[in-house]
Scaffold this motif. Structure first.
Motif, PDB file in Angstrom:
ATOM      1  N   GLY A  58       2.594  -2.921  71.589  1.00 30.07           N
ATOM      2  CA  GLY A  58       1.524  -3.216  72.538  1.00 30.07           C
ATOM      3  C   GLY A  58       0.505  -4.203  72.028  1.00 30.07           C
ATOM      4  O   GLY A  58      -0.641  -4.205  72.495  1.00 30.07           O
ATOM      5  N   CYS A  59       0.892  -5.048  71.081  1.00 29.95           N
ATOM      6  CA  CYS A  59      -0.044  -6.041  70.521  1.00 29.95           C
ATOM      7  C   CYS A  59      -0.053  -7.291  71.406  1.00 29.95           C
ATOM      8  O   CYS A  59       0.938  -8.026  71.479  1.00 29.95           O
ATOM      9  CB  CYS A  59       0.352  -6.413  69.096  1.00 29.95           C
ATOM     10  SG  CYS A  59      -0.669  -7.725  68.379  1.00 29.95           S
ATOM     11  N   ALA A  60      -1.171  -7.545  72.057  1.00 28.29           N
ATOM     12  CA  ALA A  60      -1.292  -8.702  72.950  1.00 28.29           C
ATOM     13  C   ALA A  60      -1.296 -10.009  72.160  1.00 28.29           C
ATOM     14  O   ALA A  60      -0.805 -11.037  72.651  1.00 28.29           O
ATOM     15  CB  ALA A  60      -2.565  -8.583  73.786  1.00 28.29           C
ATOM     16  N   VAL A  61      -1.846  -9.994  70.959  1.00 22.50           N
ATOM     17  CA  VAL A  61      -1.881 -11.198  70.130  1.00 22.50           C
ATOM     18  C   VAL A  61      -0.472 -11.576  69.707  1.00 22.50           C
ATOM     19  O   VAL A  61      -0.069 -12.753  69.795  1.00 22.50           O
ATOM     20  CB  VAL A  61      -2.773 -10.978  68.889  1.00 22.50           C
ATOM     21  CG1 VAL A  61      -2.691 -12.182  67.946  1.00 22.50           C
ATOM     22  CG2 VAL A  61      -4.212 -10.725  69.298  1.00 22.50           C
ATOM     23  N   ARG A  62       0.325 -10.584  69.280  1.00 21.78           N
ATOM     24  CA  ARG A  62       1.702 -10.834  68.879  1.00 21.78           C
ATOM     25  C   ARG A  62       2.522 -11.372  70.054  1.00 21.78           C
ATOM     26  O   ARG A  62       3.335 -12.296  69.891  1.00 21.78           O
ATOM     27  CB  ARG A  62       2.310  -9.533  68.368  1.00 21.78           C
ATOM     28  CG  ARG A  62       3.618  -9.616  67.642  1.00 21.78           C
ATOM     29  CD  ARG A  62       3.442 -10.238  66.279  1.00 21.78           C
ATOM     30  NE  ARG A  62       3.958 -11.612  66.240  1.00 21.78           N
ATOM     31  CZ  ARG A  62       3.726 -12.452  65.259  1.00 21.78           C
ATOM     32  NH1 ARG A  62       2.978 -12.085  64.245  1.00 21.78           N
ATOM     33  NH2 ARG A  62       4.209 -13.662  65.284  1.00 21.78           N
ATOM     34  N   SER A  63       2.288 -10.823  71.240  1.00 20.22           N
ATOM     35  CA  SER A  63       3.007 -11.295  72.435  1.00 20.22           C
ATOM     36  C   SER A  63       2.669 -12.751  72.727  1.00 20.22           C
ATOM     37  O   SER A  63       3.545 -13.548  73.087  1.00 20.22           O
ATOM     38  CB  SER A  63       2.645 -10.423  73.645  1.00 20.22           C
ATOM     39  OG  SER A  63       3.093  -9.099  73.463  1.00 20.22           O
ATOM     40  N   ALA A  64       1.376 -13.120  72.571  1.00 19.46           N
ATOM     41  CA  ALA A  64       0.955 -14.503  72.816  1.00 19.46           C
ATOM     42  C   ALA A  64       1.573 -15.446  71.795  1.00 19.46           C
ATOM     43  O   ALA A  64       1.929 -16.588  72.118  1.00 19.46           O
ATOM     44  CB  ALA A  64      -0.567 -14.596  72.783  1.00 19.46           C
ATOM     45  N   LEU A  65       1.719 -14.988  70.554  1.00 16.60           N
ATOM     46  CA  LEU A  65       2.374 -15.806  69.526  1.00 16.60           C
ATOM     47  C   LEU A  65       3.848 -15.990  69.846  1.00 16.60           C
ATOM     48  O   LEU A  65       4.394 -17.101  69.746  1.00 16.60           O
ATOM     49  CB  LEU A  65       2.213 -15.142  68.154  1.00 16.60           C
ATOM     50  CG  LEU A  65       0.828 -15.208  67.506  1.00 16.60           C
ATOM     51  CD1 LEU A  65       0.744 -14.262  66.319  1.00 16.60           C
ATOM     52  CD2 LEU A  65       0.509 -16.634  67.064  1.00 16.60           C
ATOM     53  N   ASP A  66       4.513 -14.917  70.251  1.00 18.01           N
ATOM     54  CA  ASP A  66       5.948 -14.983  70.556  1.00 18.01           C
ATOM     55  C   ASP A  66       6.241 -15.883  71.750  1.00 18.01           C
ATOM     56  O   ASP A  66       7.268 -16.567  71.785  1.00 18.01           O
ATOM     57  CB  ASP A  66       6.491 -13.577  70.818  1.00 18.01           C
ATOM     58  CG  ASP A  66       6.469 -12.695  69.571  1.00 18.01           C
ATOM     59  OD1 ASP A  66       6.400 -13.266  68.459  1.00 18.01           O
ATOM     60  OD2 ASP A  66       6.515 -11.459  69.708  1.00 18.01           O
ATOM     61  N   SER A  67       5.334 -15.883  72.719  1.00 22.75           N
ATOM     62  CA  SER A  67       5.556 -16.689  73.924  1.00 22.75           C
ATOM     63  C   SER A  67       5.135 -18.144  73.742  1.00 22.75           C
ATOM     64  O   SER A  67       5.462 -18.997  74.578  1.00 22.75           O
ATOM     65  CB  SER A  67       4.770 -16.097  75.103  1.00 22.75           C
ATOM     66  OG  SER A  67       3.361 -16.245  74.898  1.00 22.75           O
ATOM     67  N   GLY A  68       4.416 -18.437  72.657  1.00 24.64           N
ATOM     68  CA  GLY A  68       3.936 -19.794  72.428  1.00 24.64           C
ATOM     69  C   GLY A  68       2.577 -20.061  73.046  1.00 24.64           C
ATOM     70  O   GLY A  68       2.027 -21.160  72.890  1.00 24.64           O
ATOM     71  N   GLU A  69       2.010 -19.067  73.733  1.00 26.03           N
ATOM     72  CA  GLU A  69       0.682 -19.232  74.322  1.00 26.03           C
ATOM     73  C   GLU A  69      -0.369 -19.454  73.242  1.00 26.03           C
ATOM     74  O   GLU A  69      -1.305 -20.243  73.410  1.00 26.03           O
ATOM     75  CB  GLU A  69       0.326 -17.986  75.146  1.00 26.03           C
ATOM     76  CG  GLU A  69      -1.092 -17.997  75.710  1.00 26.03           C
ATOM     77  CD  GLU A  69      -1.489 -16.655  76.296  1.00 26.03           C
ATOM     78  OE1 GLU A  69      -2.683 -16.486  76.606  1.00 26.03           O
ATOM     79  OE2 GLU A  69      -0.619 -15.768  76.435  1.00 26.03           O
TER      80      GLU A  69
END
Length: 363
Positions: free
Chosen positions: A298-309
């Protein structure tokens, strides 16, 4: 001299009714108000209603380097004497502070009572976005409004290339005006003049960033000595060797500073958070409030890194500055030092447990 004449004489240097109120106790003692325009080896030049006086700072020079008189301070100075002495400085509204290079973990105050921190960045060399972020963290922490000025814009004649460079810096500096200026031909100078005409501005940047040339352009005359930067890396020698406060002809006050080779953070957690506001906003959406943004669910920062955002470079820079700031604070905070040690031990134990688990699978 009447209070009205004192007010009119000092107004060009930033004197206002709030400063006058703060000075009331010293006025009763017969001391003179003035603003420090330069500090040099225990003495300072102070602009007063009677002109510039040379004053000794011995009475207000404690062992704490954060409490010494600095350029931009409003002070109470003796009306006469040989030498004259500064007796006190008024409470600072803002203060630009960096850590010193000493091993004693001390802060060094560079300028006081600043409204705008103008970070000069040369377009003659490749942009160092990490260094810009570092300057901005200190600027935000000081309480001043940062402004990034990309100097020597005439060296990038291609408009498309220039727009890409500006966009890179804007992404690095959320919430910060980014201006392009050519002191050589005056392009963009009018916008900067409008910014610095209100209040006090400090001019920051590395040697060779064009600060002295920019200061001369704002002053309308060659007050600051200018030296050529090296072609190989765009760096120059320290043409400005002291911090000087100068009244600008169009209104406002400018503090020019020497080129800063080392820009160490000093208790700048809020400033770092401001520079990386998009990361702080993402962190608020993480499932766990103490998320380390590494492998937690549930890490929003990690998700943004993975998506390239969120670019990896930004995250790495954020972590680097946060770690550095934590080390600086820990040197003067015993409780934080203990917390860091416990965190290191916990991570070490987790790492050893993970290795043991892997070895068990290999057997």
């Amino acid at each position: 001299m009447t209070s009205t004449s004192v007010f009119s004489a000092l107004a060009p240097y930033g004197w206002d009714s709030a400063w006058a109120d703060a000075f009331t106790p010293y006025d009763a003692e017969g001391l003179l108000p003035g603003r420090v325009v330069r500090v040099d080896r225990g003495q300072c030049d102070v602009v007063t209603a009677d002109g510039v006086v040379r004053a000794d700072t011995a009475f207000v020079t404690p062992h704490d380097p954060m409490r010494v008189v600095c350029t931009g301070d409003w002070v109470a100075v003796e009306p006469a004497g040989n030498p004259q002495y500064v007796r006190a400085y008024l409470p600072r509204r803002t203060a630009f502070v960096r850590s010193t290079s000493s091993k004693r973990s001390e802060g060094q105050i560079l300028a006081a009572n600043v409204d705008h921190a103008v970070v000069a960045v040369s377009l003659a060399v490749e942009l160092d976005l990490g260094r810009i972020e570092r300057f901005l963290a200190l600027a935000w922490e000081s309480g001043a409004q940062p402004v990034v000025v990309l100097t020597k814009a005439d060296l990038v004649p291609d408009a498309v290339t220039l727009s890409h460079l500006v966009r890179d810096v804007e992404t690095t500096a959320p919430g910060v005006p980014v201006l392009t200026v050519s002191a050589l031909d005056g392009d963009g100078l009018d916008v900067l003049v409008a910014v610095v005409s209100g209040g006090t501005s400090v001019l920051l940047g590395q040697s060779g960033a064009g600060k002295s040339t920019l200061a001369n352009a704002l002053l309308g005359e060659d007050v600051m000595e200018v030296q050529a930067a090296r072609d190989v890396d765009g760096k120059g020698r320290h043409t400005t060797t002291t911090r000087n406060l100068l009244a600008l002809p169009g209104g406002g006050v400018l503090i020019d500073t020497p080129g800063l080779r080392g820009v160490g953070l000093w208790d700048a957690e809020v400033g770092v958070g401001q520079v990386f506001s998009e990361i702080e906003a993402l962190a608020e959406r993480c499932r766990f409030h103490d998320c380390a943004h590494e492998s937690e669910p549930g890490c929003a920062v990690r998700s943004a890194l993975d998506s390239g955002e969120l670019p990896e470079r930004r995250m790495e820079s954020y972590r680097k500055l946060m770690r550095e700031n934590q080390r600086i604070v820990a040197k003067t905070d015993a409780r934080l030092r203990a917390e860091i040690r416990r965190d290191w031990k916990r991570k070490g134990a987790e790492g050893r447990a993970a290795m043991e688990a892997k070895r068990g699978r290999w057997r």
